[in-house]
Enzyme design. Structure first.
Site, PDB file in Angstrom:
ATOM      1  CG  ASP A  97      10.541   1.376   5.000  1.00 62.13           C
ATOM      2  OD1 ASP A  97      11.554   1.939   4.528  1.00 62.13           O
ATOM      3  OD2 ASP A  97       9.432   1.443   4.460  1.00 62.13           O
ATOM      4  CD  GLU A 119       7.581   6.878   6.265  1.00 60.49           C
ATOM      5  OE1 GLU A 119       8.312   5.907   6.052  1.00 60.49           O
ATOM      6  OE2 GLU A 119       7.497   7.842   5.476  1.00 60.49           O
ATOM      7  CD  GLU A 133      12.331  -1.705   1.360  1.00 59.60           C
ATOM      8  OE1 GLU A 133      11.696  -2.692   0.907  1.00 59.60           O
ATOM      9  OE2 GLU A 133      13.365  -1.258   0.814  1.00 59.60           O
ATOM     10  CG  HIS A 210      14.346   2.631  -5.298  1.00 57.40           C
ATOM     11  ND1 HIS A 210      14.286   1.818  -4.195  1.00 57.40           N
ATOM     12  CD2 HIS A 210      13.522   3.667  -5.038  1.00 57.40           C
ATOM     13  CE1 HIS A 210      13.466   2.353  -3.296  1.00 57.40           C
ATOM     14  NE2 HIS A 210      12.992   3.477  -3.783  1.00 57.40           N
ATOM     15  NE  ARG A 212      17.597  -4.575  -1.341  1.00 54.71           N
ATOM     16  CZ  ARG A 212      18.910  -4.789  -1.270  1.00 54.71           C
ATOM     17  NH1 ARG A 212      19.396  -6.011  -1.445  1.00 54.71           N
ATOM     18  NH2 ARG A 212      19.737  -3.805  -1.017  1.00 54.71           N
ATOM     19  CG  HIS A 243      18.197   4.368  -6.780  1.00 50.51           C
ATOM     20  ND1 HIS A 243      19.256   3.659  -6.283  1.00 50.51           N
ATOM     21  CD2 HIS A 243      17.437   4.722  -5.722  1.00 50.51           C
ATOM     22  CE1 HIS A 243      19.138   3.578  -4.962  1.00 50.51           C
ATOM     23  NE2 HIS A 243      18.037   4.219  -4.590  1.00 50.51           N
TER      24      HIS A 243
HETATM   25  C1  UD1 Z   1      17.613   1.587   0.070  1.00 51.22           C
HETATM   26  C2  UD1 Z   1      16.651   1.014   1.124  1.00 51.22           C
HETATM   27  C3  UD1 Z   1      15.214   1.156   0.650  1.00 51.22           C
HETATM   28  C4  UD1 Z   1      14.919   2.605   0.263  1.00 51.22           C
HETATM   29  C5  UD1 Z   1      15.935   3.059  -0.775  1.00 51.22           C
HETATM   30  C6  UD1 Z   1      15.717   4.503  -1.119  1.00 51.22           C
HETATM   31  C7  UD1 Z   1      17.312  -0.935   2.445  1.00 51.22           C
HETATM   32  C8  UD1 Z   1      17.501  -2.394   2.472  1.00 51.22           C
HETATM   33  N1  UD1 Z   1      16.911  -0.408   1.272  1.00 51.22           N
HETATM   34  O1  UD1 Z   1      17.549   0.773  -1.086  1.00 51.22           O
HETATM   35  O2  UD1 Z   1      14.344   0.791   1.713  1.00 51.22           O
HETATM   36  O3  UD1 Z   1      13.606   2.669  -0.287  1.00 51.22           O
HETATM   37  O4  UD1 Z   1      17.254   2.918  -0.230  1.00 51.22           O
HETATM   38  O5  UD1 Z   1      16.440   4.891  -2.243  1.00 51.22           O
HETATM   39  O6  UD1 Z   1      17.547  -0.282   3.428  1.00 51.22           O
HETATM   40  N2  UD1 Z   1      24.486   3.489  -4.165  1.00 51.22           N
HETATM   41  C9  UD1 Z   1      25.508   4.380  -4.439  1.00 51.22           C
HETATM   42  N3  UD1 Z   1      25.398   5.674  -3.963  1.00 51.22           N
HETATM   43  C10 UD1 Z   1      24.320   6.113  -3.278  1.00 51.22           C
HETATM   44  C11 UD1 Z   1      23.282   5.195  -3.010  1.00 51.22           C
HETATM   45  C12 UD1 Z   1      23.391   3.888  -3.448  1.00 51.22           C
HETATM   46  O7  UD1 Z   1      26.483   4.042  -5.066  1.00 51.22           O
HETATM   47  O8  UD1 Z   1      24.279   7.287  -2.907  1.00 51.22           O
HETATM   48  C13 UD1 Z   1      24.601   2.090  -4.664  1.00 51.22           C
HETATM   49  C14 UD1 Z   1      25.658   1.258  -3.901  1.00 51.22           C
HETATM   50  O9  UD1 Z   1      26.291   0.413  -4.824  1.00 51.22           O
HETATM   51  C15 UD1 Z   1      24.810   0.439  -2.940  1.00 51.22           C
HETATM   52  C16 UD1 Z   1      23.567   0.207  -3.785  1.00 51.22           C
HETATM   53  O10 UD1 Z   1      23.349   1.423  -4.490  1.00 51.22           O
HETATM   54  O11 UD1 Z   1      25.432  -0.759  -2.536  1.00 51.22           O
HETATM   55  C17 UD1 Z   1      22.328  -0.198  -3.020  1.00 51.22           C
HETATM   56  O12 UD1 Z   1      22.092   0.648  -1.915  1.00 51.22           O
HETATM   57  P1  UD1 Z   1      21.168   0.124  -0.690  1.00 51.22           P
HETATM   58  O13 UD1 Z   1      21.009   1.214   0.287  1.00 51.22           O
HETATM   59  O14 UD1 Z   1      21.652  -1.192  -0.206  1.00 51.22           O
HETATM   60  O15 UD1 Z   1      19.777  -0.223  -1.339  1.00 51.22           O
HETATM   61  P2  UD1 Z   1      18.750   0.658  -2.127  1.00 51.22           P
HETATM   62  O16 UD1 Z   1      18.226  -0.212  -3.211  1.00 51.22           O
HETATM   63  O17 UD1 Z   1      19.304   1.976  -2.429  1.00 51.22           O
HETATM   64  N1  UDP Z   2      14.155  12.352  -4.910  1.00 53.87           N
HETATM   65  C1  UDP Z   2      15.162  13.303  -5.095  1.00 53.87           C
HETATM   66  N2  UDP Z   2      15.875  13.269  -6.266  1.00 53.87           N
HETATM   67  C2  UDP Z   2      15.627  12.365  -7.254  1.00 53.87           C
HETATM   68  C3  UDP Z   2      14.615  11.390  -7.030  1.00 53.87           C
HETATM   69  C4  UDP Z   2      13.900  11.412  -5.852  1.00 53.87           C
HETATM   70  O1  UDP Z   2      15.409  14.156  -4.236  1.00 53.87           O
HETATM   71  O2  UDP Z   2      16.302  12.400  -8.287  1.00 53.87           O
HETATM   72  C5  UDP Z   2      13.414  12.359  -3.630  1.00 53.87           C
HETATM   73  C6  UDP Z   2      11.902  12.317  -3.748  1.00 53.87           C
HETATM   74  O3  UDP Z   2      11.364  13.614  -3.840  1.00 53.87           O
HETATM   75  C7  UDP Z   2      11.485  11.595  -2.465  1.00 53.87           C
HETATM   76  C8  UDP Z   2      12.660  10.701  -2.167  1.00 53.87           C
HETATM   77  O4  UDP Z   2      13.746  11.156  -2.957  1.00 53.87           O
HETATM   78  O5  UDP Z   2      11.340  12.494  -1.377  1.00 53.87           O
HETATM   79  C9  UDP Z   2      12.333   9.277  -2.494  1.00 53.87           C
HETATM   80  O6  UDP Z   2      13.488   8.496  -2.433  1.00 53.87           O
HETATM   81  P1  UDP Z   2      13.510   7.011  -2.980  1.00 53.87           P
HETATM   82  O7  UDP Z   2      12.521   6.846  -4.064  1.00 53.87           O
HETATM   83  O8  UDP Z   2      14.936   6.708  -3.260  1.00 53.87           O
HETATM   84  O9  UDP Z   2      13.105   6.166  -1.691  1.00 53.87           O
HETATM   85  P2  UDP Z   2      11.716   5.657  -1.079  1.00 53.87           P
HETATM   86  O10 UDP Z   2      10.887   6.846  -0.765  1.00 53.87           O
HETATM   87  O11 UDP Z   2      11.084   4.723  -2.075  1.00 53.87           O
HETATM   88  O12 UDP Z   2      12.133   4.901   0.137  1.00 53.87           O
END
Ligand code: UD1
Ligand code: UDP
Length: 381
Positions: A97, A119, A133, A210, A212, A243
């Site tokens: 999602d 999923e 999502e 994490h 939003r 995160h």
């Molecule tokens: C995203 C997904 C959310 C998912 C989550 C899992 C969307 C809108 N959101 O949220 O559904 O549950 O990932 O973790 O698709 N960033 C880094 N390095 C990384 C990852 C993130 O620097 O490896 C920072 C960046 O500044 C980026 C920000 O995190 O702009 C947000 O990342 P983004 O993917 O937009 O949203 P998440 O809150 O991570």
């Molecule tokens: N996870 C990981 N390292 C971490 C924290 C989480 O590998 O430090 C894994 C966790 O086991 C799960 C996934 O990341 O499988 C969940 O990711 P996240 O919570 O970012 O996203 P969501 O599942 O809420 O979309």
């Protein structure tokens, strides 16, 4: 020529959940697999690919810091289209999602390529939570040709929305395939403090956050709750793999700064995180994937959200919704750490999300969709 199946993914949870499917597509005698990462998450995505030994064929490298939803979505659409044009896959697989998954589904749909949704069918019932999502997954369901539903409940959600039963297969969630893979591997913790906490015999609270919709006040509340717990319970170790989202860090971390029993660490490699979950006493999270994994490992999960699209573990009694109010979080963690009976009633290993064979069911369904194989029976069917 064998039909070509392209898997597109971009965030940490997608990478974990597609990894078993990518491996099963590679193992298929009748399909040819190709992988595209959008790079929505940069470091957290690469970390997972490394764990599973996946080297993507294409990388769209879309991430920018503080990316807006529309900018991200537009970039994925724009950068995926030329790859679709040159590779010409027979099906595109998207997972879950995220913005990556819905944008990739739309890009494939625009080129009349069948979309396989891994999923599929999760619903919270509230379009605004989780945000964005719930909207993403509903949109992807409207575009998909094949829906790989993790549970009978997610299948029912799709049928209720008018998706034909023939287009839905209950596979289980591939996250359980991935989890069983990594917990069977030996692991060593790269962070010395985490390693010491794991080797000790004290209670350990594992925390991730994490979402939003909790940015701002919700996240600050989570930080305050952790500070209160750490102060009241000096023997408790709280491990918080933070995160990478800067919004999350800015809201949660100031409250716990300087507290010796709160270990704030960088995101852990998946195998380390899975083993840490196994070692922890209680898991406090707003994550989707963690809600699915921890029950398999017999860990009570307190979910810092008001609703969930994953009701199966709530019904099984191992997951409880606690919201983001700090007083409620503190009370619920305290209860589990102080009341043996309350703890025992939640700490039962259940597997509502799969049996570890979701990927092979998914691949069989894709082969059937493309006219080169037969489906397997649904999970539990
Ligand atoms: C995203 C997904 C959310 C998912 C989550 C899992 C969307 C809108 N959101 O949220 O559904 O549950 O990932 O973790 O698709 N960033 C880094 N390095 C990384 C990852 C993130 O620097 O490896 C920072 C960046 O500044 C980026 C920000 O995190 O702009 C947000 O990342 P983004 O993917 O937009 O949203 P998440 O809150 O991570
Ligand atoms: N996870 C990981 N390292 C971490 C924290 C989480 O590998 O430090 C894994 C966790 O086991 C799960 C996934 O990341 O499988 C969940 O990711 P996240 O919570 O970012 O996203 P969501 O599942 O809420 O979309």
């Amino acid at each position: 020529m064998r039909p070509r199946v392209m898997t597109v993914y971009g965030t940490r949870p997608e990478a974990i959940k597609v990894a078993p499917l990518v491996a099963a597509i590679d193992a298929s005698d009748v399909l040819e697999g190709t992988t595209v990462v959008t790079g929505q998450h940069r470091e957290m995505l690469d970390q997972v690919n490394e764990v599973f030994g996946i080297v993507p064929d294409h990388d769209l490298d879309v991430m920018s810091h503080g990316q807006s939803l529309s900018h991200l979505f537009a970039r994925v659409l724009e950068r995926l289209d030329p790859v679709l044009e040159s590779v010409r896959p027979d099906a595109v697989v998207v997972q879950g999602d995220t913005s990556t998954s819905t944008a990739a589904a739309l890009a494939a749909f625009h080129r009349r390529i069948p979309v396989v949704h891994l999923e599929a069918g999760l619903r919270s019932g509230d379009l605004h939570s989780p945000f964005p999502e719930e909207a993403n997954r509903r949109l992807t369901s409207r575009l998909a040709a094949l829906h790989l539903a993790p549970t009978a409940g997610s299948r029912e959600n799709l049928l209720t929305e008018g998706v034909p039963a023939t287009d839905v297969v209950v596979t289980g969630n591939t996250v359980i395939d991935a989890l069983l893979d990594v917990v069977a591997r030996p692991v060593s913790f790269r962070d010395a403090e985490v390693s010491r906490a794991v080797d000790g015999d004290g209670d350990l609270l594992l925390v991730t956050a994490h979402r939003r919709e909790s940015w701002g006040e919700g996240m600050r509340g989570i930080g305050r709750a952790l500070a209160t717990l750490a102060t009241r319970r000096p023997d408790l170790t709280i491990v918080l793999p933070a995160h990478r989202n800067p919004q999350v860090r800015a809201a949660v971390l100031p409250a716990v700064e300087g507290l010796a029993n709160v270990l704030v660490v960088e995101p852990l490699a998946y195998a380390e995180f899975a083993h840490l979950t196994h070692r922890s006493t209680v898991v406090l999270t707003d994550s989707g994937g963690v809600q699915e994994e921890a029950p398999s490992l017999g860990k009570p999960v307190l979910v810092m959200r008001e609703n969930t699209e994953r009701p199966e573990a709530v019904t099984a009694g191992t997951v409880r919704l606690v919201g983001t109010d700090p007083d409620r979080i503190v009370a619920e963690v305290d209860r589990l750490l102080s009341d043996r009976e309350a703890y025992a009633s939640m700490a039962r290993a259940t597997n509502p999300y799969g049996d570890g064979h979701a990927a092979v069911r998914g691949v069989a369904a894709i082969e059937h969709l493309l006219g080169v194989g037969t489906r397997r029976p649904d999970l539990g069917g």
